[in-house]
Design an enzyme around this catalytic site. Sequence first.
Site, PDB file in Angstrom:
ATOM      1  CG  ASP A  28      89.045  18.989  19.097  1.00  8.98           C
ATOM      2  OD1 ASP A  28      90.240  19.316  19.030  1.00  8.98           O
ATOM      3  OD2 ASP A  28      88.221  19.505  19.887  1.00  8.98           O
ATOM      4  N   GLY A  91      97.930  29.782  21.284  1.00  5.70           N
ATOM      5  CA  GLY A  91      96.654  29.198  21.695  1.00  5.70           C
ATOM      6  C   GLY A  91      96.741  27.719  22.025  1.00  5.70           C
ATOM      7  CG  HIS A  96     100.983  14.990  24.312  1.00  3.54           C
ATOM      8  ND1 HIS A  96     101.144  13.884  25.136  1.00  3.54           N
ATOM      9  CD2 HIS A  96     101.186  14.541  23.046  1.00  3.54           C
ATOM     10  CE1 HIS A  96     101.442  12.829  24.396  1.00  3.54           C
ATOM     11  NE2 HIS A  96     101.465  13.193  23.118  1.00  3.54           N
ATOM     12  CG  HIS A  98      97.404  18.648  19.893  1.00  4.20           C
ATOM     13  ND1 HIS A  98      98.013  19.132  21.030  1.00  4.20           N
ATOM     14  CD2 HIS A  98      96.461  19.565  19.546  1.00  4.20           C
ATOM     15  CE1 HIS A  98      97.461  20.281  21.349  1.00  4.20           C
ATOM     16  NE2 HIS A  98      96.521  20.577  20.466  1.00  4.20           N
TER      17      HIS A  98
HETATM   18  P1  DGP Z   1      95.019  23.303  21.286  1.00  3.11           P
HETATM   19  O1  DGP Z   1      94.247  24.513  21.644  1.00  3.11           O
HETATM   20  O2  DGP Z   1      95.701  23.406  19.932  1.00  3.11           O
HETATM   21  O3  DGP Z   1      95.971  22.873  22.380  1.00  3.11           O
HETATM   22  O4  DGP Z   1      93.941  22.155  21.095  1.00  3.11           O
HETATM   23  C1  DGP Z   1      93.542  21.286  22.105  1.00  3.11           C
HETATM   24  C2  DGP Z   1      92.332  20.565  21.578  1.00  3.11           C
HETATM   25  O5  DGP Z   1      92.147  19.400  22.350  1.00  3.11           O
HETATM   26  C3  DGP Z   1      91.024  21.353  21.657  1.00  3.11           C
HETATM   27  O6  DGP Z   1      90.502  21.562  20.347  1.00  3.11           O
HETATM   28  C4  DGP Z   1      90.081  20.489  22.483  1.00  3.11           C
HETATM   29  C5  DGP Z   1      90.778  19.154  22.502  1.00  3.11           C
HETATM   30  N1  DGP Z   1      90.627  18.414  23.737  1.00  3.11           N
HETATM   31  C6  DGP Z   1      90.963  18.835  24.980  1.00  3.11           C
HETATM   32  N2  DGP Z   1      90.722  17.875  25.882  1.00  3.11           N
HETATM   33  C7  DGP Z   1      90.248  16.802  25.186  1.00  3.11           C
HETATM   34  C8  DGP Z   1      89.822  15.507  25.561  1.00  3.11           C
HETATM   35  O7  DGP Z   1      89.838  15.110  26.731  1.00  3.11           O
HETATM   36  N3  DGP Z   1      89.390  14.689  24.558  1.00  3.11           N
HETATM   37  C9  DGP Z   1      89.370  15.098  23.236  1.00  3.11           C
HETATM   38  N4  DGP Z   1      88.917  14.209  22.333  1.00  3.11           N
HETATM   39  N5  DGP Z   1      89.765  16.310  22.855  1.00  3.11           N
HETATM   40  C10 DGP Z   1      90.199  17.153  23.821  1.00  3.11           C
END
Ligand code: DGP
Length: 112
Positions: A28, A91, A96, A98
């Site tokens: 993340d 939140g 997509h 995950h």
């Molecule tokens: P959520 O809030 O459950 O939709 O979590 C989205 C997560 O995705 C958040 O913890 C940050 C992560 N994230 C967003 N953009 C990117 C990215 O470009 N690369 C990575 N590795 N993580 C990302």
Amino acid sequence: MCIFCDIVEGKIPSTKVYEDEYVIAIRDLNPQAPVHDLVIPRKHFDNIVDMAQNDDGTYAAAVFDAIAEVAKVEGTDTGFRVINNCGADAGQSVMHVHFHVLGGRKFEEKII
Ligand code: DGP
């Protein structure tokens, strides 16, 4: 346009910790624990509801296998937490589906 589709396709760089035919797992960008990875199906589903309606179980099974593999690879298989934010009110910021795999420290009994 979907950030996680771009990551799956390699158009946006990421640190992969696991991958197979159906899913990838990446670190993340904004870690909330010493271990904080995201398990992401290669196929686009908006969220769990979309996945439940449109997956024959293949991706769901692959997600569970991947979560176990990620915990092993990251050395946190004695205890870890899996979180899915489903929908804006929960939140979810990337639409997509995950699954957050968090570990590397002890968590409180309270979930939130
Ligand atoms: P959520 O809030 O459950 O939709 O979590 C989205 C997560 O995705 C958040 O913890 C940050 C992560 N994230 C967003 N953009 C990117 C990215 O470009 N690369 C990575 N590795 N993580 C990302």
